[in-house]
Design a protein around this motif. Structure first.
Motif, PDB file in Angstrom:
ATOM      1  N   PRO A   1       0.831  -1.207   0.000  1.00  0.00           N
ATOM      2  CA  PRO A   1       0.000   0.000   0.000  1.00  0.00           C
ATOM      3  C   PRO A   1       0.864   1.255   0.000  1.00  0.00           C
ATOM      4  N   ALA A   2       0.326   2.326  -0.563  1.00  0.00           N
ATOM      5  CA  ALA A   2       1.093   3.568  -0.680  1.00  0.00           C
ATOM      6  C   ALA A   2       1.504   4.110   0.682  1.00  0.00           C
TER       7      ALA A   2
ATOM      8  N   ILE B   1      -0.312  -6.279   5.597  1.00  0.00           N
ATOM      9  CA  ILE B   1      -0.694  -7.486   4.859  1.00  0.00           C
ATOM     10  C   ILE B   1      -2.120  -7.426   4.306  1.00  0.00           C
ATOM     11  N   PRO B   2      -3.119  -6.972   5.062  1.00  0.00           N
ATOM     12  CA  PRO B   2      -4.467  -6.897   4.482  1.00  0.00           C
ATOM     13  C   PRO B   2      -4.582  -5.902   3.328  1.00  0.00           C
ATOM     14  N   ASP B   3      -3.678  -4.927   3.272  1.00  0.00           N
ATOM     15  CA  ASP B   3      -3.714  -3.903   2.218  1.00  0.00           C
ATOM     16  C   ASP B   3      -2.867  -4.261   1.005  1.00  0.00           C
ATOM     17  N   MET B   4      -2.175  -5.393   1.033  1.00  0.00           N
ATOM     18  CA  MET B   4      -1.339  -5.792  -0.102  1.00  0.00           C
ATOM     19  C   MET B   4      -2.199  -6.274  -1.266  1.00  0.00           C
ATOM     20  N   THR B   5      -1.695  -6.045  -2.469  1.00  0.00           N
ATOM     21  CA  THR B   5      -2.395  -6.488  -3.683  1.00  0.00           C
ATOM     22  C   THR B   5      -1.526  -7.506  -4.404  1.00  0.00           C
ATOM     23  N   LEU B   6      -1.367  -8.655  -3.786  1.00  0.00           N
ATOM     24  CA  LEU B   6      -0.462  -9.675  -4.306  1.00  0.00           C
ATOM     25  C   LEU B   6      -1.154 -10.497  -5.392  1.00  0.00           C
ATOM     26  N   ILE B   7      -0.464 -10.699  -6.507  1.00  0.00           N
ATOM     27  CA  ILE B   7      -0.986 -11.587  -7.544  1.00  0.00           C
ATOM     28  C   ILE B   7      -0.793 -13.030  -7.083  1.00  0.00           C
TER      29      ILE B   7
ATOM     30  N   PRO C   1       2.746 -16.307   1.493  1.00  0.00           N
ATOM     31  CA  PRO C   1       3.367 -15.509   0.432  1.00  0.00           C
ATOM     32  C   PRO C   1       3.538 -14.046   0.823  1.00  0.00           C
ATOM     33  N   GLU C   2       2.564 -13.497   1.552  1.00  0.00           N
ATOM     34  CA  GLU C   2       2.647 -12.088   1.949  1.00  0.00           C
ATOM     35  C   GLU C   2       3.815 -11.856   2.905  1.00  0.00           C
ATOM     36  N   GLU C   3       3.926 -12.694   3.936  1.00  0.00           N
ATOM     37  CA  GLU C   3       5.042 -12.576   4.881  1.00  0.00           C
ATOM     38  C   GLU C   3       6.375 -12.763   4.162  1.00  0.00           C
ATOM     39  N   THR C   4       6.412 -13.722   3.251  1.00  0.00           N
ATOM     40  CA  THR C   4       7.648 -13.989   2.511  1.00  0.00           C
ATOM     41  C   THR C   4       8.041 -12.783   1.670  1.00  0.00           C
ATOM     42  N   ALA C   5       7.070 -12.166   1.000  1.00  0.00           N
ATOM     43  CA  ALA C   5       7.353 -10.979   0.192  1.00  0.00           C
ATOM     44  C   ALA C   5       7.935  -9.857   1.045  1.00  0.00           C
TER      45      ALA C   5
END
Length: 389
Positions: free
Chosen positions: A154-155, A179-185, A219-223
């Motif tokens: 997120p910005a 994490i809830p604001d991420m836009t992960l593909i 995946p989010e934590e890993t990113a």
């Protein structure tokens, strides 16, 4: 191009706020200065910090300054997925409001759920063109994109620049909110392509899904971990586009071709990463795969859209054409053999089939080999007067 975000950062830093009238005037004067120095126009990259913070009205004002010198407004749309059509509307509003020529760079739609929007996006641009608006686009001939992992964040967590972002990501309390604001593909569609930290380079060529499984984390934590460990944006390749839509874009006569890549070579330090193959293959791929093999478009049109069309859009005088008095920028290739060889797995492979290249009349490639000559020169935009030597 002078970056809209560059002048914003120069005056405001990387904060999310609107410039006051005095600050906006200083930003506009920086655009004018750049145009006088030879910039081609003003460019915006709206998904990236601090470009994200710019309003439509701010971009109109900066584009007006470039329009005074017959510059071009070129943009990475604010959103190429769920908000694609709204982002095109914003682009057209900027072009109309500033009275400037406009181009969408690497025109595409990302995310399978959004693929059906591409026809409407094309129609919107063609309707504007039919109404006399001077708008064009460019594309690269691949169904995968490439950018930093930080685009998923997120910005608000990126405000203030890279160091502030990394400090926030190290804070567990802030991470929980990020994490809830991420836009992960889908993590299996995200290929890791470059790291600054040598200890992480063995992960190059793996997907985020693979690394997350190896580490036993989401995946989010890993990113987030990888961004912190590498202290960088982390290079990625993303398989989010439709090949059918790529072909639709390649057929459009008002669309030119791009690589959207820096210039690389198959030697260190470039080989420390696994970049998108477009760095090596874009233009040969158009001529080999899509012209010769698939007959998607005629050779003559492809050459026009590789040369004269972009040169004309950029207002490059006496370039992009073979004519008396023009600069002798000449590529001699064999249409029967020109082929791209770079792949996602092995991108550091030069294309073949180009026999000779002359830059400003000087042979740079002769019989497929570099001559050592470096006759390139600063090509100036319409706001500066280029003088022939």
């Amino acid at each position: 191009f002078v970056g809209a975000a560059t002048v914003r950062e120069h005056i405001l830093g990387e904060v999310d706020r609107t410039p006051n009238p005095q600050e906006l005037q200083r930003m506009k004067e920086l655009v004018r200065q750049s145009m006088r120095e030879g910039a081609l126009g003003v460019g915006s990259s709206l998904p990236y910090i601090p470009g994200t913070f710019a309003s439509t009205d701010e971009l109109i004002e900066l584009s007006r300054a470039a329009a005074e010198f017959d510059g071009l407004y070129i943009t990475h749309l604010r959103d190429e997925g769920t908000q694609l059509l709204e982002s095109i509307d914003e682009f057209l509003r900027i072009v109309r409001g500033a009275g400037i020529r406009g181009e969408v760079y690497h025109f595409k739609v990302s995310g399978k759920a959004n693929w059906t929007k591409f026809d409407a996006a094309i129609a919107a641009l063609e309707k504007a063109r039919s109404a006399g608006l001077p708008v064009t686009a460019d594309v690269y001939p691949y169904s995968a994109s490439s950018t930093g992992m930080t685009i998923n964040l997120p910005a608000w967590v990126q405000e203030g620049g890279h160091d502030n972002m990394v400090a926030r990501l190290k804070n567990p309390a802030i991470r929980v909110k990020v994490i809830p604001d991420m836009t992960l593909i889908p993590p299996e569609d995200l290929l890791l392509s470059s790291f600054r930290n040598p200890a992480l380079r063995p992960l190059i060529g793996k997907t985020l899904a693979q690394v997350a499984k190896e580490r036993g984390k989401s995946p989010e934590e890993t990113a987030l971990d990888l961004i912190v460990e590498d202290d960088s944006r982390v290079g990625t390749v993303r398989f989010t586009m439709s090949e059918d839509n790529v072909r639709k874009a390649l057929r459009l006569p008002w669309v030119s071709f791009c690589s959207d890549s820096g210039s690389l070579a198959p030697e260190p330090p470039f080989t420390n990463s696994q970049p998108h193959p477009r760095a090596y293959g874009s233009f040969a791929r158009v001529l080999g795969k899509y012209v010769r093999e698939e007959k998607l478009l005629p050779l003559e049109q492809a050459i026009h859209r590789l040369t004269q069309l972009p040169a004309s859009n950029l207002k490059l005088r006496d370039r992009g054409v073979l004519s008396v008095g023009a600069y002798a920028d000449v590529v001699v290739f064999d249409p029967k053999t020109i082929t791209d060889h770079a792949t996602y797995e092995k991108p550091h492979q030069l294309a073949t089939g180009v026999e000779h290249v002359l830059v400003n009349g000087v042979p740079v490639i002769r019989a497929g080999k570099h001559t050592g000559a470096m006759p390139g020169r600063f090509v100036q935009g319409p706001g500066a007067q280029e003088k022939k030597n």
